[in-house]
Design a protein around this motif. Structure first.
Motif, PDB file in Angstrom:
ATOM      1  N   VAL A 235       0.973  -1.316   0.161  1.00 45.80           N
ATOM      2  CA  VAL A 235       0.038   0.162   0.073  1.00 45.80           C
ATOM      3  C   VAL A 235       1.048   1.099   0.065  1.00 45.80           C
ATOM      4  CG1 VAL A 235      -1.728  -1.027   1.253  1.00 45.80           C
ATOM      5  CG2 VAL A 235      -0.158   0.140   2.696  1.00 45.80           C
TER       6      VAL A 235
ATOM      7  N   GLU B 284      -9.412   3.648   3.575  1.00 43.35           N
ATOM      8  CA  GLU B 284      -9.409   2.350   3.398  1.00 43.35           C
ATOM      9  C   GLU B 284      -8.008   1.664   4.133  1.00 43.35           C
ATOM     10  OE1 GLU B 284     -11.402   0.789   1.003  1.00 43.35           O
ATOM     11  OE2 GLU B 284     -12.461   2.862   0.812  1.00 43.35           O
TER      12      GLU B 284
ATOM     13  N   ASP C 103      -6.096  -3.458   5.007  1.00 38.98           N
ATOM     14  CA  ASP C 103      -6.351  -2.862   3.522  1.00 38.98           C
ATOM     15  C   ASP C 103      -7.643  -3.284   3.024  1.00 38.98           C
ATOM     16  OD1 ASP C 103      -6.321  -2.250   1.027  1.00 38.98           O
ATOM     17  OD2 ASP C 103      -4.391  -3.003   0.318  1.00 38.98           O
ATOM     18  N   ARG C 104      -8.579  -2.420   3.342  1.00 43.67           N
ATOM     19  CA  ARG C 104     -10.081  -2.857   3.008  1.00 43.67           C
ATOM     20  C   ARG C 104     -10.299  -3.080   1.582  1.00 43.67           C
ATOM     21  NH1 ARG C 104     -13.495   0.494   7.551  1.00 43.67           N
ATOM     22  NH2 ARG C 104     -12.956   2.513   6.462  1.00 43.67           N
ATOM     23  N   LYS C 105      -9.457  -2.188   0.810  1.00 42.71           N
ATOM     24  CA  LYS C 105      -9.704  -2.381  -0.749  1.00 42.71           C
ATOM     25  C   LYS C 105      -9.177  -3.673  -1.256  1.00 42.71           C
ATOM     26  CE  LYS C 105      -9.086   1.916  -2.559  1.00 42.71           C
ATOM     27  NZ  LYS C 105      -8.394   2.870  -2.736  1.00 42.71           N
ATOM     28  N   ALA C 106      -8.180  -4.263  -0.624  1.00 40.48           N
ATOM     29  CA  ALA C 106      -7.599  -5.482  -1.015  1.00 40.48           C
ATOM     30  C   ALA C 106      -8.311  -6.705  -0.328  1.00 40.48           C
ATOM     31  CB  ALA C 106      -5.951  -5.482  -0.995  1.00 40.48           C
TER      32      ALA C 106
ATOM     33  N   ASP D 146      -7.043   8.318   2.865  1.00 41.70           N
ATOM     34  CA  ASP D 146      -8.175   7.771   2.723  1.00 41.70           C
ATOM     35  C   ASP D 146      -8.354   6.711   3.707  1.00 41.70           C
ATOM     36  OD1 ASP D 146      -7.526   5.297   1.779  1.00 41.70           O
ATOM     37  OD2 ASP D 146      -7.351   5.762  -0.501  1.00 41.70           O
TER      38      ASP D 146
END
Ligand code: ZN
Ligand code: ZN
Length: 175
Positions: free
Chosen positions: A36, A43, A85-88, A41
């Motif tokens: 990351v 995320e 890592d909320r996105k991943a 942000d």
């Protein structure tokens, strides 16, 4: 070491110390192991297990802050930091395994942390943890004893009255 991170952390924290160095190194570890980038942000979420100097580096560099709800304090008193890592959809925990036994001066220890490889300083482990709830907005309740307003999730009931934590008799300080 990452000079940019160190400068940023020092400016935010107000002084240089080994604890801050650990925080800077955690940020390096997160970038290196999780891929990351330091971002501001929501995320990226950090669950910190202590409220020591290093947390300031995480706030300054990674942008995980209390106010945004992506810095969560889980007081175990350990030098452990979990990043999500909320996105991943992945999480890793970084546990600082080094300690200054007193053999090194504070400054030497600080330099050692900053310049060592990430794996020398931390146990880095992929973990599966439930995602923390996104920051919620609670309504405000007025305490029936002191008259001050507090968010409803912190209120208690005492003899049928809605009271704040300051007025609640059996309130234990801390968590
Ligand atoms: Zn400090
Ligand atoms: Zn009150």
């Amino acid at each position: 070491m990452n000079q940019q991170y160190w400068d940023k952390a020092r400016a935010f924290h107000g002084h240089a110390c080994p604890g801050l160095a650990i925080g800077v190194k955690v940020c390096e570890a997160v970038v290196e192991k999780m891929g990351v980038s330091p971002s501001f942000d929501e995320e990226l979420v950090c669950i910190t297990e202590n409220d020591a100097c290093g947390v300031d580096a995480i706030q300054a560099i990674m942008g995980c802050t209390m106010g945004k709800g992506n810095l969560i304090y889980r007081p175990t008193g350990k030098s452990g930091y979990t990043f999500i890592d909320r996105k991943a959809g992945r999480a890793m925990r970084f546990y600082c395994k080094v300690r200054n036994s007193g053999a090194m001066t504070r400054e030497a220890y600080q330099e050692h942390i900053l310049n060592a490889a990430v794996d020398e300083i931390f146990d880095c482990q992929g973990v599966k943890i439930p995602e923390p709830e996104p920051a919620r907005i609670f309504s405000t309740i007025t305490c029936e004893v002191c008259g001050e307003a507090a968010s409803e999730n912190r209120m208690r009931l005492q003899e049928g009255k809605k009271v704040c934590l300051d007025c609640f008799k059996e309130y234990h300080r801390g968590w």
